[in-house]
Design a protein around this motif. Structure first.
Motif, short mmCIF file in Angstrom:
data_model
loop_
_atom_site.label_atom_id
_atom_site.label_comp_id
_atom_site.label_asym_id
_atom_site.label_seq_id
_atom_site.Cartn_x
_atom_site.Cartn_y
_atom_site.Cartn_z
N SER A 42 54.17 49.77 12.36
CA SER A 42 52.99 50.18 13.14
C SER A 42 53.17 49.91 14.62
O SER A 42 52.74 50.71 15.46
CB SER A 42 51.73 49.48 12.60
N SER A 43 53.83 48.82 14.97
CA SER A 43 54.05 48.53 16.38
C SER A 43 55.02 49.53 17.00
O SER A 43 54.83 49.98 18.13
CB SER A 43 54.57 47.11 16.55
N TYR A 46 53.10 52.75 17.49
CA TYR A 46 52.20 52.66 18.64
C TYR A 46 52.98 52.71 19.95
O TYR A 46 52.62 53.43 20.88
CB TYR A 46 51.38 51.38 18.57
N SER A 49 54.33 56.03 21.16
CA SER A 49 53.36 56.97 21.73
C SER A 49 53.11 56.71 23.21
O SER A 49 52.38 57.45 23.85
CB SER A 49 52.03 56.87 20.97
#
Length: 102
Positions: A42-43, A46, A49
């Motif tokens: 998830s990091s 993120y 992006s």
């Protein structure tokens, strides 16, 4: 036969949260590993992006975030273990004192 039926009813009445707690208490290291893996994924998602960051910085941030999540998961696993031991010892003491009185 009654005992089996009663066991099946009790298992059906257990909540999903109870099932998750039981699984986590039996598989502490797997759950910590899953938290680490999801934290890294998830990091990275993120950070990818955010176009203004270098790739090395994105990877470093993902590592730091996953380390923080892993420490939190380890603390939670330690808390579950401590909670389980404290309550099992209280149950054992209660049962032995109850047996002495009988």
């Amino acid at each position: 036969m009654d005992h089996r039926l009663q066991t099946m009813v009790e298992e059906a009445n257990r909540s999903t949260l109870d099932n998750i707690k039981d699984w986590m208490s039996q598989n502490k290291l797997k759950s910590v590993g899953m938290v680490w893996l999801s934290g890294v994924a998830s990091s990275l998602a993120y950070n990818w992006s955010r176009p203004h960051m270098k790739t090395s910085v994105k990877i470093m941030h993902a590592r730091v975030h996953s380390q923080a999540l892993t420490l939190g998961a380890l603390l939670a696993a330690a808390g579950v273990e401590y909670y389980g031991r404290v309550h099992s010892s209280k149950d054992d003491n209660h049962m032995t004192t109850g047996q002495i009185k009988d």
